[in-house]
Design an enzyme around this catalytic site. Structure first.
Site, PDB file in Angstrom:
ATOM      1  N   GLU A 142      -2.952 -24.583  -9.639  1.00 58.66           N
ATOM      2  CA  GLU A 142      -2.522 -23.893 -10.854  1.00 58.66           C
ATOM      3  C   GLU A 142      -3.436 -24.339 -11.992  1.00 58.66           C
ATOM      4  OE1 GLU A 142       1.480 -23.160 -11.243  1.00 58.66           O
ATOM      5  OE2 GLU A 142       1.443 -22.821 -13.403  1.00 58.66           O
ATOM      6  N   ARG A 143      -4.034 -23.375 -12.640  1.00 58.01           N
ATOM      7  CA  ARG A 143      -4.989 -23.652 -13.726  1.00 58.01           C
ATOM      8  C   ARG A 143      -6.164 -24.507 -13.242  1.00 58.01           C
ATOM      9  NH1 ARG A 143      -2.989 -19.436 -15.964  1.00 58.01           N
ATOM     10  NH2 ARG A 143      -0.802 -19.620 -16.448  1.00 58.01           N
ATOM     11  N   LYS A 264       9.465 -31.481 -13.913  1.00 57.31           N
ATOM     12  CA  LYS A 264       9.508 -30.372 -14.881  1.00 57.31           C
ATOM     13  C   LYS A 264      10.823 -29.662 -14.628  1.00 57.31           C
ATOM     14  CE  LYS A 264       7.227 -25.930 -15.971  1.00 57.31           C
ATOM     15  NZ  LYS A 264       6.017 -25.114 -15.821  1.00 57.31           N
ATOM     16  N   GLU A 268      10.218 -22.374 -17.813  1.00 58.53           N
ATOM     17  CA  GLU A 268       9.409 -21.378 -17.102  1.00 58.53           C
ATOM     18  C   GLU A 268       9.930 -21.156 -15.682  1.00 58.53           C
ATOM     19  OE1 GLU A 268       5.406 -22.929 -17.563  1.00 58.53           O
ATOM     20  OE2 GLU A 268       5.202 -21.983 -19.521  1.00 58.53           O
ATOM     21  N   ARG A 301       9.254 -34.379 -18.130  1.00 60.23           N
ATOM     22  CA  ARG A 301       8.437 -33.635 -19.092  1.00 60.23           C
ATOM     23  C   ARG A 301       9.279 -32.999 -20.202  1.00 60.23           C
ATOM     24  NH1 ARG A 301       5.249 -29.343 -17.055  1.00 60.23           N
ATOM     25  NH2 ARG A 301       3.386 -29.851 -18.228  1.00 60.23           N
ATOM     26  N   LYS A 342       3.556 -33.079 -24.238  1.00 62.53           N
ATOM     27  CA  LYS A 342       2.243 -32.457 -24.447  1.00 62.53           C
ATOM     28  C   LYS A 342       1.747 -32.768 -25.857  1.00 62.53           C
ATOM     29  CE  LYS A 342       2.467 -28.582 -21.211  1.00 62.53           C
ATOM     30  NZ  LYS A 342       2.182 -27.180 -20.914  1.00 62.53           N
ATOM     31  N   ASP A 347       1.145 -25.239 -26.345  1.00 60.15           N
ATOM     32  CA  ASP A 347       0.644 -25.368 -24.979  1.00 60.15           C
ATOM     33  C   ASP A 347      -0.876 -25.483 -24.929  1.00 60.15           C
ATOM     34  OD1 ASP A 347       0.602 -25.456 -22.267  1.00 60.15           O
ATOM     35  OD2 ASP A 347       1.107 -23.355 -21.934  1.00 60.15           O
ATOM     36  N   GLU A 375      -7.623 -24.893 -19.322  1.00 60.53           N
ATOM     37  CA  GLU A 375      -6.857 -23.643 -19.241  1.00 60.53           C
ATOM     38  C   GLU A 375      -7.105 -22.726 -20.439  1.00 60.53           C
ATOM     39  OE1 GLU A 375      -2.629 -24.147 -18.853  1.00 60.53           O
ATOM     40  OE2 GLU A 375      -2.240 -22.002 -19.044  1.00 60.53           O
ATOM     41  N   GLU A 493     -13.818 -23.447 -30.850  1.00 61.92           N
ATOM     42  CA  GLU A 493     -12.781 -23.080 -31.820  1.00 61.92           C
ATOM     43  C   GLU A 493     -13.281 -21.960 -32.745  1.00 61.92           C
ATOM     44  OE1 GLU A 493     -11.689 -26.277 -34.439  1.00 61.92           O
ATOM     45  OE2 GLU A 493      -9.733 -25.379 -34.846  1.00 61.92           O
ATOM     46  N   TRP A 523       8.200  -9.974 -27.667  1.00 60.62           N
ATOM     47  CA  TRP A 523       8.901  -9.749 -28.938  1.00 60.62           C
ATOM     48  C   TRP A 523       7.939  -9.641 -30.119  1.00 60.62           C
ATOM     49  CZ3 TRP A 523      13.432  -8.178 -27.743  1.00 60.62           C
ATOM     50  CH2 TRP A 523      14.073  -8.708 -26.605  1.00 60.62           C
TER      51      TRP A 523
HETATM   52  C1  GCU Z   1       1.402 -23.669 -19.095  1.00 58.66           C
HETATM   53  C2  GCU Z   1       0.640 -23.160 -17.924  1.00 58.66           C
HETATM   54  C3  GCU Z   1       1.471 -23.166 -16.694  1.00 58.66           C
HETATM   55  C4  GCU Z   1       2.078 -24.547 -16.485  1.00 58.66           C
HETATM   56  C5  GCU Z   1       2.805 -24.993 -17.708  1.00 58.66           C
HETATM   57  C6  GCU Z   1       3.314 -26.423 -17.637  1.00 58.66           C
HETATM   58  O1  GCU Z   1       2.405 -22.776 -19.443  1.00 58.66           O
HETATM   59  O2  GCU Z   1       0.143 -21.873 -18.184  1.00 58.66           O
HETATM   60  O3  GCU Z   1       0.653 -22.795 -15.624  1.00 58.66           O
HETATM   61  O4  GCU Z   1       2.931 -24.540 -15.411  1.00 58.66           O
HETATM   62  O5  GCU Z   1       1.952 -24.926 -18.803  1.00 58.66           O
HETATM   63  O6  GCU Z   1       2.722 -27.286 -18.285  1.00 58.66           O
HETATM   64  O7  GCU Z   1       4.292 -26.695 -16.969  1.00 58.66           O
END
Ligand code: GCU
Length: 660
Positions: A142-143, A264, A268, A301, A342, A347, A375, A493, A523
């Site tokens: 992922e990423r 986590k 999401e 997290r 974070k 993000d 990312e 940037e 939205w």
């Molecule tokens: C971002 C990212 C996701 C990841 C998430 C996280 O949203 O796009 O791919 O899962 O961060 O940190 O959990």
């Protein structure tokens, strides 16, 4: 599985001797058990490095010119390195300190620095220095922007020589913890804590243990349901608790080097305690209490937000979510829970304020999470050296206490006097031959480790070290590559989203410009631009996010006049005609920076091209090819952003340049 890989900054190519060779004629180890796995790794590394760089073979001897010895007075991960009368002495408080000291010796040799008269006293600033992999068991990452996973293949765990080299690279920059699987724990990965995988997982954990690295896994919070066949994951349910007791006992019986778990939850689409009307603390503490007898920790997290939330009321704000979800329970988290936060409230954008949770929490163990995987910062196609950003985060003054109130103090344990603290990076490696896709992106992996170990190192020092270790000590190469790396974050940037507003990225992909894009824009846009202005009002008149900071930060951000300009649009909705400190209007600033960004990329490319004869062809070509794509990307961003705001505002560029 690709089975070719480089040694990155541990290539140990021949170096000028600079009088260093004599120290390695004879070597002694005193007070350490030479059978200890980490001590053995240190000795192996020393041999390899000395052979490669100085073409010498260190011999073990009682009376030696390089003495390694234990010094109980030192931090277990610390060391001193001194030279007097032709004898080099490395004293370390423990095995990890010894290993790090050996890497320091090798680094100095690689940089062609004389060891004569050296006097170093080092100990890591952050107790935990971790790499978080977002690797999935189907090989994907992922990423991930540098190939596929080298930990997993077709739902199997892979342990081979590459795993060893990876552990070496990590240890060489002071990393002492690794999480091998994605925080989004789906499908097969849920079974990593079952008999199906224990043997292989333990084998991998052992490779990391040899280099002083604790082994962690991401945990599916709803494992009781996913793999336990139960119908609840309520953290207060006695049956759930007893399932976890058995499970964690089983994990430790199989994986002795297990450091704990990363979770986590409730974000999401991930399950979590909210489903059962429980708090994040209920969930984290339940697991922490069970893992405590084994010395384990739970890293929980704080990236908890509702990605579907309707923010049209101009009060609801995703940026608020981390703080709102965690602040009330400050002090309720048990001693072996660490909240992983974070760096920003959104993000990993190219520019965000520092999360107000860092230092907002005053009684809770905190760990900073940064993203080395690019990312939102160019996918390891565009060059973006991230140390300047990480330094800003570490040096941010939170005002959480009278002294020691910077983020670096909180995560080193200075603020609260705690030891379950540290720094973690979502890392940028994959099975590409060069590990990081773009060869220059390895500077971010290297730099993250070095900075976690020594938060006072400068971006310049780190860049120079990495260049010398990777490319050698040719002054022209050092100067040109420094010239590319150091301004690269500012350049990125400039040609992407202005003044802290962030996003504007292609939905889901997060590379390339789409001004109104990003997947959670149902939205409305994240930038809230209209024909008069742009930005999100997060002051007391708006979402109130600015007030989540301690004073005087809260007031500073709350007012448009005192808000640092690089974050102006994050905190305020600003008219295009607003005059910035530079004397330029906001709209002119947007136009100018986008033109400049592209010009700066062109300069970087010219600098790289001037090194054609000095860089190995494979590396030269790899970086050149990516620079080509970066230039296209920068131009697209420039043209889309400029024309979007020209059309919205109707205000032309003062300099009359063509806006497409
Ligand atoms: C971002 C990212 C996701 C990841 C998430 C996280 O949203 O796009 O791919 O899962 O961060 O940190 O959990």
């Amino acid at each position: 599985m690709k089975n070719e890989w480089t040694q990155a900054w541990l290539a140990y190519e021949k170096r000028e001797e600079k009088g260093n060779g004599a120290y390695f004629a004879s070597v002694a180890v005193n007070g350490f058990d030479t059978e200890n796995v980490v001590v053995q790794s240190a000795l192996k590394e020393l041999k390899k490095g000395i052979k490669g760089m100085l073409d010498a073979e260190p011999m073990m001897a009682d009376k030696a010119t390089f003495v390694m010895k234990k010094d109980f007075a030192l931090n277990a991960e610390g060391y001193t390195l001194t030279e007097t009368d032709g004898v080099l002495t490395l004293a370390a408080g423990g095995e990890n300190g010894l290993l790090y000291g050996v890497f320091e010796v090798l680094r100095r040799i690689a940089m062609e620095k004389s060891l004569q008269g050296v006097s170093v006293n080092a100990a890591p600033d952050c107790p935990l220095r971790m790499l978080n992999h977002w690797d999935n068991m189907d090989n994907s990452i992922e990423r991930g922007y540098s190939g596929e996973s080298f930990f997993f293949e077709d739902n199997e765990v892979v342990v081979n020589d590459r795993t060893v080299d990876y552990a070496r690279l990590a240890a060489s920059v002071g990393i002492n913890g690794v999480v091998i699987n994605n925080v989004n724990v789906k499908q097969a990965a849920s079974y990593l804590i079952t008999d199906r995988y224990y043997a292989k997982v333990a084998e991998m954990a052992k490779v990391f243990a040899d280099y002083g690295i604790k082994f962690f896994m991401s945990l599916n919070y709803a494992s009781t349901i996913e793999i336990g066949g139960m119908n609840s994951a309520d953290p207060l349910d006695p049956e759930v608790i007893s399932w976890w007791e058995k499970k964690i006992a089983e994990c430790y019986a199989n994986i002795p080097n297990l450091g704990g778990f990363l979770v986590k939850a409730d974000s999401e689409g991930r399950p979590g305690p909210f489903t059962y009307g429980r708090t994040q603390a209920d969930g984290a503490n339940m697991l922490a209490d069970i893992i405590k007898p084994y010395g384990g920790i739970i890293i929980w997290r704080c990236f908890v937000y509702n990605c579907q939330q309707d923010w049209r009321d101009y009060k609801t704000d995703r940026a608020r979510a981390g703080y709102d979800n965690f602040i009330e329970m400050d002090g309720d988290y048990h001693e072996n829970v660490i909240l992983q936060i974070k760096n920003g409230p959104m993000d990993f954008q190219i520019r965000e304020p520092i999360s107000p949770l860092l230092g907002g929490l005053k009684k809770t163990n905190q760990m900073l999470e940064v993203q080395v995987a690019q990312e939102y910062t160019g996918h390891q196609i565009d060059v973006c050296y991230l140390m300047p950003m990480f330094k800003e985060v570490l040096d941010f003054k939170t005002y959480c206490s009278e002294k020691n109130d910077c983020v670096k103090d909180i995560i080193s344990g200075k603020t609260l006097g705690n030891t379950n603290t540290g720094i973690a990076a979502v890392i940028n490696t994959g099975n590409d031959k060069n590990w990081t896709g773009n060869d220059l992106a390895a500077a971010n992996f290297y730099g993250f480790g070095r900075l976690g170990f020594d938060t006072e190192l400068s971006s310049e020092e780190i860049a120079e070290e990495w260049i010398r270790l990777t490319f050698g000590n040719d002054p022209q190469v050092i100067e040109k590559v420094m010239g590319i790396l150091l301004p690269s974050r500012a350049t990125y940037e400039k040609y992407t989203s202005p003044l802290g507003i962030g996003w504007m990225v292609t939905p889901h992909v997060h590379y390339g410009c789409s001004v109104d894009g990003y997947e959670y824009s149902r939205w409305g846009t994240y930038h809230r631009a209209d024909h008069l202005g742009i930005g999100v009002d997060r002051s007391h008149n708006g979402t109130g996010y600015a007030l989540q900071y301690h004073e005087p930060n809260a007031s500073m951000y709350d007012s448009m006049e005192t808000c640092p300009e690089e974050l102006l649009l994050f905190f305020h909705h600003v008219p295009y005609t607003y005059v910035l400190k530079s004397g330029k209007t906001l709209i002119q600033h947007i136009y100018d920076t986008h033109f400049e960004g592209v010009e700066e990329v062109e300069k970087m490319i010219a600098a790289w091209e001037s090194l054609k004869e000095k860089i190995a062809p494979e590396v030269y070509d790899n970086v050149s090819e990516r620079f080509g794509r970066q230039l296209t990307n920068a131009r697209e961003w420039r043209d889309q952003v400029n024309s979007y705001f020209y059309r919205k505002s109707g205000i032309p560029d003062e300099k009359g340049r063509q806006i497409w």
